[in-house]
Design a protein around this motif. Sequence first.
Motif, PDB file in Angstrom:
ATOM      1  N   ILE A 127       0.850  -1.198   0.000  1.00  0.00           N
ATOM      2  CA  ILE A 127       0.000   0.000   0.000  1.00  0.00           C
ATOM      3  C   ILE A 127       0.880   1.240   0.000  1.00  0.00           C
ATOM      4  N   ILE A 128       0.524   2.218  -0.841  1.00  0.00           N
ATOM      5  CA  ILE A 128       1.098   3.566  -0.760  1.00  0.00           C
ATOM      6  C   ILE A 128      -0.069   4.540  -0.673  1.00  0.00           C
ATOM      7  N   THR A 129      -0.173   5.255   0.440  1.00  0.00           N
ATOM      8  CA  THR A 129      -1.341   6.095   0.690  1.00  0.00           C
ATOM      9  C   THR A 129      -0.948   7.443   1.286  1.00  0.00           C
ATOM     10  N   ASN A 130      -1.722   8.457   0.956  1.00  0.00           N
ATOM     11  CA  ASN A 130      -1.554   9.773   1.574  1.00  0.00           C
ATOM     12  C   ASN A 130      -2.341   9.905   2.873  1.00  0.00           C
ATOM     13  N   GLY A 131      -3.050   8.867   3.259  1.00  0.00           N
ATOM     14  CA  GLY A 131      -3.844   8.914   4.484  1.00  0.00           C
ATOM     15  C   GLY A 131      -2.979   8.890   5.732  1.00  0.00           C
ATOM     16  N   PHE A 132      -3.619   9.121   6.876  1.00  0.00           N
ATOM     17  CA  PHE A 132      -2.924   9.189   8.149  1.00  0.00           C
ATOM     18  C   PHE A 132      -2.684   7.784   8.707  1.00  0.00           C
ATOM     19  N   ASN A 133      -1.582   7.608   9.422  1.00  0.00           N
ATOM     20  CA  ASN A 133      -1.170   6.287   9.898  1.00  0.00           C
ATOM     21  C   ASN A 133      -2.264   5.557  10.669  1.00  0.00           C
ATOM     22  N   GLU A 134      -2.778   6.207  11.711  1.00  0.00           N
ATOM     23  CA  GLU A 134      -3.712   5.538  12.601  1.00  0.00           C
ATOM     24  C   GLU A 134      -4.991   5.137  11.874  1.00  0.00           C
ATOM     25  N   SER A 135      -5.545   6.060  11.102  1.00  0.00           N
ATOM     26  CA  SER A 135      -6.819   5.769  10.440  1.00  0.00           C
ATOM     27  C   SER A 135      -6.647   4.727   9.337  1.00  0.00           C
ATOM     28  N   GLN A 136      -5.541   4.795   8.596  1.00  0.00           N
ATOM     29  CA  GLN A 136      -5.349   3.822   7.519  1.00  0.00           C
ATOM     30  C   GLN A 136      -5.158   2.414   8.083  1.00  0.00           C
ATOM     31  N   SER A 137      -4.429   2.328   9.178  1.00  0.00           N
ATOM     32  CA  SER A 137      -4.235   1.022   9.817  1.00  0.00           C
ATOM     33  C   SER A 137      -5.555   0.451  10.309  1.00  0.00           C
ATOM     34  N   LYS A 138      -6.379   1.301  10.909  1.00  0.00           N
ATOM     35  CA  LYS A 138      -7.667   0.844  11.426  1.00  0.00           C
ATOM     36  C   LYS A 138      -8.601   0.443  10.287  1.00  0.00           C
ATOM     37  N   LYS A 139      -8.590   1.197   9.200  1.00  0.00           N
ATOM     38  CA  LYS A 139      -9.419   0.853   8.046  1.00  0.00           C
ATOM     39  C   LYS A 139      -9.065  -0.543   7.515  1.00  0.00           C
ATOM     40  N   MET A 140      -7.783  -0.814   7.424  1.00  0.00           N
ATOM     41  CA  MET A 140      -7.347  -2.084   6.872  1.00  0.00           C
ATOM     42  C   MET A 140      -7.710  -3.243   7.799  1.00  0.00           C
ATOM     43  N   GLN A 141      -7.599  -3.026   9.101  1.00  0.00           N
ATOM     44  CA  GLN A 141      -7.973  -4.069  10.057  1.00  0.00           C
ATOM     45  C   GLN A 141      -9.486  -4.296  10.054  1.00  0.00           C
ATOM     46  N   SER A 142     -10.248  -3.211  10.061  1.00  0.00           N
ATOM     47  CA  SER A 142     -11.700  -3.323  10.131  1.00  0.00           C
ATOM     48  C   SER A 142     -12.288  -3.991   8.894  1.00  0.00           C
ATOM     49  N   SER A 143     -11.662  -3.771   7.762  1.00  0.00           N
ATOM     50  CA  SER A 143     -12.161  -4.321   6.503  1.00  0.00           C
ATOM     51  C   SER A 143     -11.563  -5.680   6.171  1.00  0.00           C
ATOM     52  N   GLY A 144     -10.554  -6.104   6.927  1.00  0.00           N
ATOM     53  CA  GLY A 144      -9.897  -7.363   6.641  1.00  0.00           C
ATOM     54  C   GLY A 144      -8.898  -7.299   5.500  1.00  0.00           C
ATOM     55  N   LEU A 145      -8.505  -6.094   5.099  1.00  0.00           N
ATOM     56  CA  LEU A 145      -7.537  -5.947   4.017  1.00  0.00           C
ATOM     57  C   LEU A 145      -6.097  -6.113   4.490  1.00  0.00           C
ATOM     58  N   ASP A 146      -5.869  -5.975   5.769  1.00  0.00           N
ATOM     59  CA  ASP A 146      -4.502  -5.947   6.294  1.00  0.00           C
ATOM     60  C   ASP A 146      -3.717  -7.227   6.008  1.00  0.00           C
ATOM     61  N   VAL A 147      -4.414  -8.339   5.886  1.00  0.00           N
ATOM     62  CA  VAL A 147      -3.721  -9.626   5.732  1.00  0.00           C
ATOM     63  C   VAL A 147      -3.060  -9.786   4.361  1.00  0.00           C
ATOM     64  N   PHE A 148      -3.389  -8.924   3.424  1.00  0.00           N
ATOM     65  CA  PHE A 148      -2.906  -9.098   2.053  1.00  0.00           C
ATOM     66  C   PHE A 148      -1.584  -8.386   1.779  1.00  0.00           C
ATOM     67  N   PHE A 149      -1.193  -7.432   2.634  1.00  0.00           N
ATOM     68  CA  PHE A 149      -0.118  -6.524   2.246  1.00  0.00           C
ATOM     69  C   PHE A 149       1.143  -6.708   3.082  1.00  0.00           C
ATOM     70  N   GLU A 150       2.254  -6.549   2.391  1.00  0.00           N
ATOM     71  CA  GLU A 150       3.564  -6.702   3.018  1.00  0.00           C
ATOM     72  C   GLU A 150       4.071  -5.368   3.574  1.00  0.00           C
ATOM     73  N   LEU A 151       4.123  -4.347   2.749  1.00  0.00           N
ATOM     74  CA  LEU A 151       4.647  -3.041   3.143  1.00  0.00           C
ATOM     75  C   LEU A 151       3.535  -2.005   3.069  1.00  0.00           C
ATOM     76  N   ILE A 152       3.380  -1.227   4.124  1.00  0.00           N
ATOM     77  CA  ILE A 152       2.410  -0.129   4.148  1.00  0.00           C
ATOM     78  C   ILE A 152       3.189   1.172   4.238  1.00  0.00           C
ATOM     79  N   VAL A 153       3.086   2.001   3.210  1.00  0.00           N
ATOM     80  CA  VAL A 153       3.805   3.272   3.157  1.00  0.00           C
ATOM     81  C   VAL A 153       2.788   4.405   3.186  1.00  0.00           C
ATOM     82  N   THR A 154       2.923   5.301   4.164  1.00  0.00           N
ATOM     83  CA  THR A 154       2.029   6.452   4.269  1.00  0.00           C
ATOM     84  C   THR A 154       2.824   7.742   4.105  1.00  0.00           C
ATOM     85  N   SER A 155       2.129   8.788   3.718  1.00  0.00           N
ATOM     86  CA  SER A 155       2.784  10.088   3.598  1.00  0.00           C
ATOM     87  C   SER A 155       3.237  10.591   4.970  1.00  0.00           C
TER      88      SER A 155
END
Length: 231
Positions: A127-155
Amino acid sequence: MKTYQHLFFDLDHTLWDYDRNVAESLSELYQIYGLQDMGIPTFERFFEAFHDINFQLWDWYNVGKIDKHDLRKTRFPRIFAQAGGQVNAIPKEFEEDFMHRTSSKPHVFPYSKEILTYLKEKYRIHIITNGFNESQSKKMQSSGLDVFFELIVTSETTGHKKPDPRIFHYAMKQLSTSSENCLMIGDNPNSDILGAQNAFIDQVFFNPDKKEIQLIPTYTIAHLRELEDLL
């Protein structure tokens, strides 16, 4: 078709259904806080004002005109003012409640998890996102997307926002790879497509609404399922 090793995904509006999740949260907030009694006559008026103001603020944030603090501090005062509400009546916890409520929503775009399951067998995906760390992490956990990604890069982590190529350079450095091995998939012509072009990375423009843009992406899709044909 080139052979890629790394796929970079945008999160909001590409995988995580920002509009649906935000609409649900705003509807809940309108009822819970009784915004009709604060001068905002209908939820539709509130939602329209949110759409206009939030879009503008994020545009400013992406080009460095405002920072995270200013975006969050001014967002709802501007929205209330545009919707005809009483700005001085905004509960102090309103912004935090919105952030927590929205990032806890689970809705993703159709076929998101199916295509990620398919791609994860063949590529390293990030993931490469301009979103904020805390909210992007929570979004991925809440939606179940977190299990798919290796590296999460935020602005917020890198100090650089798409379309600045340095956020892509940071990701490639972390992965010990180069641009010809990477592909960026996102919905935003400026941050995702131009950003990847600035870093000499091929791009997939996710365009479900079939918007016309000035840039020429490497590939364009209207549904995530189409990635199966490309990749």
